[in-house]
Design a protein around this motif. Sequence first.
Motif, PDB file in Angstrom:
ATOM      1  N   CYS A 298      -4.532   0.263  -8.516  1.00 39.12           N
ATOM      2  CA  CYS A 298      -4.660  -0.453  -9.780  1.00 39.12           C
ATOM      3  C   CYS A 298      -3.832  -1.737  -9.761  1.00 39.12           C
ATOM      4  CB  CYS A 298      -4.211   0.441 -10.933  1.00 39.12           C
ATOM      5  SG  CYS A 298      -4.422  -0.310 -12.575  1.00 39.12           S
ATOM      6  N   PRO A 299      -4.447  -2.877  -9.432  1.00 44.11           N
ATOM      7  CA  PRO A 299      -3.730  -4.153  -9.531  1.00 44.11           C
ATOM      8  C   PRO A 299      -3.582  -4.527 -10.996  1.00 44.11           C
ATOM      9  CG  PRO A 299      -6.028  -4.547  -9.028  1.00 44.11           C
ATOM     10  CD  PRO A 299      -5.838  -3.050  -9.018  1.00 44.11           C
ATOM     11  N   LEU A 300      -2.493  -5.181 -11.326  1.00 43.58           N
ATOM     12  CA  LEU A 300      -2.239  -5.481 -12.737  1.00 43.58           C
ATOM     13  C   LEU A 300      -1.568  -6.837 -12.885  1.00 43.58           C
ATOM     14  CD1 LEU A 300      -0.988  -2.973 -15.390  1.00 43.58           C
ATOM     15  CD2 LEU A 300       0.187  -5.165 -15.132  1.00 43.58           C
ATOM     16  N   ILE A 301      -2.077  -7.619 -13.832  1.00 49.20           N
ATOM     17  CA  ILE A 301      -1.504  -8.916 -14.186  1.00 49.20           C
ATOM     18  C   ILE A 301      -1.279  -8.923 -15.693  1.00 49.20           C
ATOM     19  CG2 ILE A 301      -1.864 -11.423 -14.270  1.00 49.20           C
ATOM     20  CD1 ILE A 301      -3.678 -11.132 -11.815  1.00 49.20           C
ATOM     21  N   ASP A 302      -0.093  -9.283 -16.117  1.00 52.72           N
ATOM     22  CA  ASP A 302       0.228  -9.290 -17.537  1.00 52.72           C
ATOM     23  C   ASP A 302      -0.584 -10.346 -18.281  1.00 52.72           C
ATOM     24  OD1 ASP A 302       1.882  -8.479 -19.837  1.00 52.72           O
ATOM     25  OD2 ASP A 302       2.639 -10.538 -19.702  1.00 52.72           O
TER      26      ASP A 302
ATOM     27  N   PHE B 103       0.082   1.413  -8.517  1.00 46.79           N
ATOM     28  CA  PHE B 103       0.071   0.145  -9.242  1.00 46.79           C
ATOM     29  C   PHE B 103       0.618  -0.962  -8.346  1.00 46.79           C
ATOM     30  CE2 PHE B 103      -0.541   2.856 -12.837  1.00 46.79           C
ATOM     31  CZ  PHE B 103      -1.183   2.068 -13.785  1.00 46.79           C
ATOM     32  N   VAL B 104      -0.095  -2.082  -8.325  1.00 44.07           N
ATOM     33  CA  VAL B 104       0.266  -3.201  -7.455  1.00 44.07           C
ATOM     34  C   VAL B 104       0.349  -4.484  -8.277  1.00 44.07           C
ATOM     35  CG1 VAL B 104      -0.332  -4.502  -5.386  1.00 44.07           C
ATOM     36  CG2 VAL B 104      -0.984  -2.094  -5.561  1.00 44.07           C
ATOM     37  N   GLY B 105       1.382  -5.283  -8.048  1.00 42.98           N
ATOM     38  CA  GLY B 105       1.489  -6.574  -8.716  1.00 42.98           C
ATOM     39  C   GLY B 105       2.882  -6.828  -9.252  1.00 42.98           C
ATOM     40  N   GLU B 106       3.297  -8.067  -9.223  1.00 40.25           N
ATOM     41  CA  GLU B 106       4.618  -8.450  -9.685  1.00 40.25           C
ATOM     42  C   GLU B 106       4.831  -8.121 -11.159  1.00 40.25           C
ATOM     43  OE1 GLU B 106       8.469 -10.325  -9.491  1.00 40.25           O
ATOM     44  OE2 GLU B 106       7.122  -9.364  -8.056  1.00 40.25           O
ATOM     45  N   ASP B 107       3.757  -8.166 -11.959  1.00 42.00           N
ATOM     46  CA  ASP B 107       3.889  -7.947 -13.400  1.00 42.00           C
ATOM     47  C   ASP B 107       3.983  -6.465 -13.775  1.00 42.00           C
ATOM     48  OD1 ASP B 107       3.820 -10.645 -13.798  1.00 42.00           O
ATOM     49  OD2 ASP B 107       1.729 -10.728 -14.455  1.00 42.00           O
ATOM     50  N   VAL B 108       3.763  -5.593 -12.808  1.00 43.26           N
ATOM     51  CA  VAL B 108       3.820  -4.155 -13.097  1.00 43.26           C
ATOM     52  C   VAL B 108       5.182  -3.768 -13.671  1.00 43.26           C
ATOM     53  CG1 VAL B 108       3.815  -1.844 -12.066  1.00 43.26           C
ATOM     54  CG2 VAL B 108       2.066  -3.514 -11.403  1.00 43.26           C
ATOM     55  N   LYS B 109       6.240  -4.395 -13.166  1.00 40.80           N
ATOM     56  CA  LYS B 109       7.592  -4.036 -13.615  1.00 40.80           C
ATOM     57  C   LYS B 109       7.797  -4.314 -15.100  1.00 40.80           C
ATOM     58  CE  LYS B 109       9.471  -8.459 -11.953  1.00 40.80           C
ATOM     59  NZ  LYS B 109      10.309  -9.071 -10.890  1.00 40.80           N
ATOM     60  N   LEU B 110       6.994  -5.199 -15.680  1.00 39.44           N
ATOM     61  CA  LEU B 110       7.104  -5.481 -17.116  1.00 39.44           C
ATOM     62  C   LEU B 110       6.659  -4.282 -17.942  1.00 39.44           C
ATOM     63  CD1 LEU B 110       5.573  -9.088 -17.215  1.00 39.44           C
ATOM     64  CD2 LEU B 110       7.997  -8.477 -17.206  1.00 39.44           C
ATOM     65  N   HIS B 111       5.830  -3.441 -17.365  1.00 42.92           N
ATOM     66  CA  HIS B 111       5.252  -2.314 -18.102  1.00 42.92           C
ATOM     67  C   HIS B 111       5.580  -0.973 -17.456  1.00 42.92           C
ATOM     68  CE1 HIS B 111       2.866  -5.307 -20.286  1.00 42.92           C
ATOM     69  NE2 HIS B 111       2.535  -5.831 -19.125  1.00 42.92           N
ATOM     70  N   GLU B 112       6.526  -0.966 -16.528  1.00 38.05           N
ATOM     71  CA  GLU B 112       6.796   0.253 -15.757  1.00 38.05           C
ATOM     72  C   GLU B 112       7.163   1.446 -16.631  1.00 38.05           C
ATOM     73  OE1 GLU B 112       9.715   1.827 -12.153  1.00 38.05           O
ATOM     74  OE2 GLU B 112       9.418  -0.326 -12.457  1.00 38.05           O
ATOM     75  N   SER B 113       7.997   1.250 -17.623  1.00 38.21           N
ATOM     76  CA  SER B 113       8.435   2.377 -18.451  1.00 38.21           C
ATOM     77  C   SER B 113       7.268   2.986 -19.219  1.00 38.21           C
ATOM     78  CB  SER B 113       9.538   1.930 -19.417  1.00 38.21           C
ATOM     79  OG  SER B 113       9.071   0.914 -20.284  1.00 38.21           O
TER      80      SER B 113
ATOM     81  N   PHE C 248       4.391   3.301  -7.544  1.00 37.16           N
ATOM     82  CA  PHE C 248       4.529   1.857  -7.659  1.00 37.16           C
ATOM     83  C   PHE C 248       4.701   1.239  -6.276  1.00 37.16           C
ATOM     84  CE2 PHE C 248       6.017   3.570 -11.703  1.00 37.16           C
ATOM     85  CZ  PHE C 248       5.266   2.818 -12.596  1.00 37.16           C
ATOM     86  N   ALA C 249       3.973   0.169  -6.035  1.00 39.75           N
ATOM     87  CA  ALA C 249       4.081  -0.527  -4.751  1.00 39.75           C
ATOM     88  C   ALA C 249       5.465  -1.152  -4.616  1.00 39.75           C
ATOM     89  CB  ALA C 249       3.005  -1.604  -4.648  1.00 39.75           C
ATOM     90  N   SER C 250       5.917  -1.307  -3.382  1.00 39.65           N
ATOM     91  CA  SER C 250       7.200  -1.961  -3.138  1.00 39.65           C
ATOM     92  C   SER C 250       7.072  -3.457  -3.402  1.00 39.65           C
ATOM     93  CB  SER C 250       7.636  -1.740  -1.690  1.00 39.65           C
ATOM     94  OG  SER C 250       6.820  -2.504  -0.813  1.00 39.65           O
TER      95      SER C 250
END
Length: 233
Positions: free
Chosen positions: A111-115, A160-170, A182-184
Amino acid sequence: MIWLGIDTANSPLSVAIVKDDVLLIEESSMMKVNHSLRAMPAVEEACRKASIMPYEIDAIAVSEGPGSYTGVRIGVTIAKTLAWTLDKPLYGVSSLKSLAMNGQFFYGLICPLIDARRSNVYSAVYRATSGDLAAVMEDQHCALEELLEKLKKLAEPVLFVGEDVKLHESVIRENLGDQVLFASFAMNVPRASSAIALAQLAEQAEKVHTFTPQYKRITEAEANLVKKESAHE
């Protein structure tokens, strides 16, 4: 055959050159740079370092969106200009599918994700197949909660893949629990070489003049028009 790949669909910038299925150079940056100032110089620098003259390029692959409205537009504009002036074929690929390629060896859903702000995201869901990714959910703009609910029903491991994933991790962890991975940080960087790899699977090139970005989201003006028309029904 020499390919030029360009990805400016979001904050990251990535440019790659592939010759006869050998990656000559790929330069990616996660810095929040101004693509209007950095994208074309990055292309020129990649060609210089790879000792490739622009006229030697045989085909161009570009991330067509979804993502940042400005970022997508800049990348597509550069790719179209180069394709037209050099008379080369142009291939547009999904920025989400290109990002998902970073997890192509994961056994499960990717699941790639962009905010997209206001608890909305650009996302899709893929499953790795031999040499490609099969869409389980097509590229879309949706509420994060809506996406997570659909993933929960699939009841499969999700990467989940993508730099913006960390914005929604919780929120993702709260909703999916042990179902989620979560991808590294190394896998969250969009790669222009992935755009090239996907473009090589395309059946035909785009029509340069009519090729447009795939924003997957109506503009604010269009949204207001829809509301106005609905109010009069």
